[in-house]
Design an enzyme around this catalytic site. Structure first.
Site, mmCIF file in Angstrom:
data_model
loop_
_atom_site.group_PDB
_atom_site.id
_atom_site.type_symbol
_atom_site.label_atom_id
_atom_site.label_comp_id
_atom_site.label_asym_id
_atom_site.label_seq_id
_atom_site.Cartn_x
_atom_site.Cartn_y
_atom_site.Cartn_z
ATOM 1 N N GLU A 14 -4.704 -8.963 -0.414
ATOM 2 C CA GLU A 14 -5.494 -8.744 0.809
ATOM 3 C C GLU A 14 -6.947 -8.656 0.391
ATOM 4 O O GLU A 14 -7.284 -7.844 -0.481
ATOM 5 C CB GLU A 14 -5.085 -7.449 1.527
ATOM 6 C CG GLU A 14 -3.702 -7.534 2.150
ATOM 7 C CD GLU A 14 -3.351 -6.301 2.993
ATOM 8 O OE1 GLU A 14 -4.273 -5.628 3.505
ATOM 9 O OE2 GLU A 14 -2.145 -6.022 3.127
ATOM 10 N N GLU A 50 0.843 -1.210 0.000
ATOM 11 C CA GLU A 50 0.000 0.000 0.000
ATOM 12 C C GLU A 50 0.874 1.255 0.000
ATOM 13 O O GLU A 50 0.793 2.103 0.898
ATOM 14 C CB GLU A 50 -0.997 -0.013 1.167
ATOM 15 C CG GLU A 50 -1.977 -1.160 1.041
ATOM 16 C CD GLU A 50 -3.188 -1.108 1.977
ATOM 17 O OE1 GLU A 50 -3.255 -0.217 2.853
ATOM 18 O OE2 GLU A 50 -4.075 -1.959 1.807
HETATM 19 O O1 AHR Z 1 -5.067 -6.272 6.870
HETATM 20 C C1 AHR Z 1 -5.033 -5.117 7.623
HETATM 21 C C2 AHR Z 1 -4.393 -3.946 6.885
HETATM 22 O O2 AHR Z 1 -5.186 -3.586 5.790
HETATM 23 C C3 AHR Z 1 -3.047 -4.190 6.258
HETATM 24 O O3 AHR Z 1 -2.015 -4.055 7.169
HETATM 25 C C4 AHR Z 1 -2.975 -3.126 5.213
HETATM 26 O O4 AHR Z 1 -2.150 -3.486 4.129
HETATM 27 C C5 AHR Z 1 -4.420 -2.921 4.821
HETATM 28 O O5 AHR Z 1 -4.768 -1.595 4.795
#
Ligand code: AHR
Length: 508
Positions: A313, A192
């Site tokens: 994710e 991110e």
């Molecule tokens: O999964 C939780 C968080 O969500 C992670 O650390 C981040 O990459 C995302 O914003």
């Protein structure tokens, strides 16, 4: 409708004819393989995912093997996890790998600033993670620090993990107890980068990607570098990274979370009304638009499809369980989460010509987890059961499905099909998963195109959509043998699905 009526008269017992019928047709073949890595996981140093969830330390009273808790290890082995991402997430860009190697007593104590300021003693570091992957039989996916680390630091980490030379850093690994390099293939160049990974612009990140990639050398001959995608909806980010980085990357990653309301008031994991239930499913389904539009841009710059799409994710994100640390993202789970997982897999399967990996957030005790722990106790979530039922699709040939006479529930964020279906073939067997999203009504599904006999059938449902598996009642939502189907003519099955359920069929 005429066709349904006719099939009722000809093939079905009269009581079944009173229900609306949906026809699902499974095609016999395709040239698309569902990469096993779509069933990947993500474990961050966040809350109780690593500590308590995976690692309790060798001196713990909780039964463990060299510090890894045994109950969780066994439950995760059952899922055949193909790939595990670590150490973050946002934590990755605060992580300095040298803090977590060598004798435990010399490890560095830091504050986990992104996740509640919890003290992090670095007792779970590179060796503990990579050895855990070997115990699990899973491929590691390491997220490198680009936000606060240097190219030299990341270069040395890759060398430490994957080289067998006589360099000082590799001999340091040997001195720490590991002779042979680990087989690390997947390397995230940041996480991110638009947000917690450094608040960068796409231009700046693209330049850094090129720089960090140059110095992370490919010692094992298959290092695979993954670039960060933009925040949901930022297609300009994708344009820039594709144009400036191009085929220097092997994978391009997206993150997509399903949040029923908004970031400030996400909504409860267990208390929601009918509208919020359908809104959650509609929002989960909206990942398809994000994927399709991203692929369109990727294909513009990468005409030979060298670059894979990775969803590293994904999952539901609710308000934390009342009374728990807001920085630890601990949430319960219901059948709603099971349906989000199953519907997401249907999408990932369909786009498996481009999506080669997905990593649910997160494995234990965080967000849409597989497992919750409380001291020595452990409970499997409804999502765990979906991963277990769906693991048959790993490395299988995707079989397209089409659905006739489906109905939809419309909500502000989109519409939710009553029935969804996904199928694949492997080793002569066909596996079909049917999903009934209707909260109240059972559904008759006319399943066509599947040759052979049902050799196994399971249903995942619950008394109530709010039912959870708790430490006192851990078996409330779990798969059961399913018998409510009937062969109605050659290659056709009539399946009666309970409301809010997932039915899986193995046909041979
Ligand atoms: O999964 C939780 C968080 O969500 C992670 O650390 C981040 O990459 C995302 O914003």
């Amino acid at each position: 409708m005429k066709k349904n009526l006719l099939s009722c008269i000809l093939f079905l017992v009269p009581s079944l004819c009173l229900q609306a019928q949906v026809t699902v047709t499974v095609e016999p073949a395709s040239d698309q393989t569902i990469s096993a890595d779509i069933y990947g996981h993500f474990s961050e140093h966040l809350g109780r995912c690593i500590y308590d969830g995976i690692w309790v330390g060798p001196d713990s009273d909780i039964p463990n093997k060299d510090g890894y808790r045994l109950d969780v290890l066994e439950a995760l082995r059952e899922l055949h996890i193909p790939v595990l991402r670590w150490p973050g997430g946002c934590f990755a860009d605060d992580y300095h790998w040298q803090d977590g190697i060598g004798p435990q007593e010399n490890r560095t104590l830091i504050s986990n600033n992104h996740w509640g300021g919890t003290m992090e003693d670095n007792s779970f570091g590179t060796h503990e993670f990579l050895d855990y992957c070997e115990l699990l039989g899973t491929k590691p996916y390491v997220s490198g620090n680009v936000g606060s680390g240097t190219p030299e630091e990341l270069a040395k980490w890759v060398e430490y993990m994957t080289s067998n030379s006589q360099s000082t850093v590799v001999n340091q690994r040997r001195a720490n107890g590991r002779d042979e390099a680990w087989d690390v293939r997947y390397l995230g160049i940041g996480n991110e980068a638009w947000g917690c990974g450094g608040n960068m612009t796409a231009d700046y990140y693209s330049d850094l990607f090129r720089r960090y990639s140059t110095y992370t050398r490919d010692y094992n001959g298959h290092l695979y570098r993954v670039a960060c995608g933009g925040i949901v909806g930022d297609f300009a980010w994708t344009e820039t990274v594709m144009r400036k980085v191009g085929t220097m990357m092997d994978g391009y990653s997206l993150h997509y979370y399903t949040i029923p309301n908004n970031w400030d008031h996400k909504g409860s994991a267990t208390e929601f009304d009918e509208n919020e239930y359908y809104v959650t499913l509609a929002k989960a389904l909206n990942i398809e638009d994000f994927i399709a539009r991203t692929i369109e841009i990727m294909e513009k710059y990468d005409t030979t499809r060298h670059i894979d799409l990775i969803i590293d994710e994904w999952g539901t994100w609710y308000d934390v369980e009342p009374g728990t640390n807001p920085g630890h993202l601990y949430q319960q789970a219901t059948m709603r989460d099971a349906l989000v997982a199953a519907l997401s897999f249907d999408i990932f399967h369909r786009y498996s010509y481009c999506i080669t990996m997905a990593n649910i957030a997160q494995t234990v005790n965080v967000l849409q987890s597989m497992i919750l722990t409380d001291g020595p106790r452990m409970v499997l979530t409804p999502t765990y059961h979906v991963f277990n039922l769906f693991k048959v699709h790993q490395n299988a040939t995707w079989l397209p499905t089409s659905i006739e006479d489906n109905t939809y529930t419309s909500v502000a964020d989109g519409r939710v099909p009553t029935i969804a279906a996904t199928a694949s073939a492997k080793e002569g067997k066909t596996h079909v998963a049917l999903i009934n999203t209707d909260l109240k009504k059972s559904q008759m599904v006319n399943l066509q195109g599947v040759k052979g006999k049902v050799v196994s059938a399971q249903v995942l449902t619950a008394k109530n959509v709010h039912t959870t598996n708790t430490f006192d009642k851990p078996h409330e939502v779990e798969p059961k043998a399913f018998t409510d189907y009937k062969a109605s003519k050659q290659s056709t099955l009539s399946v009666k699905m309970p409301p809010c359920s997932i039915v899986t069929l193995e046909i041979f």
